[in-house]
Design an enzyme around this catalytic site. Sequence first.
Site, PDB file in Angstrom:
ATOM      1  CG  ASN A 158     -26.376   2.344  34.556  1.00 37.59           C
ATOM      2  OD1 ASN A 158     -26.921   2.543  33.483  1.00 37.59           O
ATOM      3  ND2 ASN A 158     -26.228   3.292  35.470  1.00 37.59           N
ATOM      4  CG  ASP A 213     -18.622  -0.732  33.345  1.00 35.57           C
ATOM      5  OD1 ASP A 213     -18.116  -0.426  34.447  1.00 35.57           O
ATOM      6  OD2 ASP A 213     -19.796  -0.455  33.038  1.00 35.57           O
TER       7      ASP A 213
HETATM    8 ZN   LIG Z   1     -20.481   3.926  33.920  1.00 37.74          ZN
END
Ligand SMILES: [Zn+2]
Length: 426
Positions: free
Chosen positions: A277, A304
């Site tokens: 995501n 991330d």
């Molecule tokens: Zn995020």
Amino acid sequence: MTDLLLRGGRVLDANGERLADVAVADGRIVEVGTDLDPGGATVLDAAGCVVAPGLVDLHTHLREPGREEAETIETGSRAAALGGFTAVVAMPNTEPAIDSAGVVRQVVELGEAAGLCDVHPSGAITVGRAGEQLAPMAEMAALGVRLFTDDGRGVQNERLMRRALEYAAGLGVTLAQHCEVETLSAGGHMHEGSWSSRLGIPGIPAEAEELMVVRDIMLSRLTGGRIHFQHLSTAGSVELVRRAKAAGLAVTAEACPHHFTLTHAEVASYDPVFKVNPPLRTDVDVAAIKAGLADGTIDAIATDHAPHAQETKEAPFDEAPCGMLGLETALALALTELDLAIGQILALLSWQPAAIAGLADHGGPIVPGRPANLCVIDPEATWVVDPYRLASRSRNTPYAGRTLTGRVRHTVLRGTPVVIDAEAQR
Ligand SMILES: [Zn+2]
């Protein structure tokens, strides 16, 4: 007296490149020049390698406190060091969230105890990342927190976001936004497009991201507050940021390796390792992210890094959590997949993210007096990603079996070699 000598590398920083040795003493660079005398110092061979300021990740999930079965600050720091990072910004979606001075202190102390990488916690914008009430940003800023985000969620309420931007401007800190309008993304598990229709998996439209990007550009204009866009994934987002920068607004942006190397077609395997995501998007989006990295619209490559324990990630696609590992593959993916000079890639992975996060000890020029936070990269070395040989406690890399070019040989944190010949030293 010199403690450490990096010998014979191409020294590359924001000021350019030269062939030189780098001498380090007491945690600082003391001399940069040719044929330096090592005396009794530890000598690390850098021949054929690039000696660069250590990499800086603006977007790392270290999972501690609360989800230590997936990662700890120690295992995540080791993965970071092996990936060439000397500093990471830890996301606040821990359990409890990093939304108070107490949790900030805990994360900083665990990072110092691990001693492999500087761990800089980000603080939550709202209490519990619930999006309802501003978190005590001043008390976290007083402890050195410079980046605030509710990452994992975007701040949905415009009025609250406006107040947060005004508050942040007063404190001299930056807000980072995970752009996702939840009323549009709810129930989705992948990019909404040709593959989601074919696979029968509910989609998340590009507009769920782009609407929040455009809203926050407007709020930045309204308040004068600085905003950093996290993990941009769509062509539309890149274009919005490009225009905002052209208009002189105080916006910056990051993109993740998976968004310039993988597309939604991967989801055809139904393998949850490809669930992330924002989701993997289309070829057009991948091309736009690459163009944004090349022309300066996107300021940083952020990982991330999102570890998940095998038993939670190996669920049916619609039940599995989002996220993939990133720290140990980011640099090599950039070197392998981006058609950019290594100096441009290092700008995206080191000095530009260091500036966004306000980390004065990282990303700076390699000159006497500076803290010795360095990485030594062999840009020609090839290696195969093996999930079982990564230092992360989790295994959820989408690149298993892939051959990559470019490897971190040594990483030096404040003068101490924490990685030598691609092996962690602690
Ligand atoms: Zn995020």
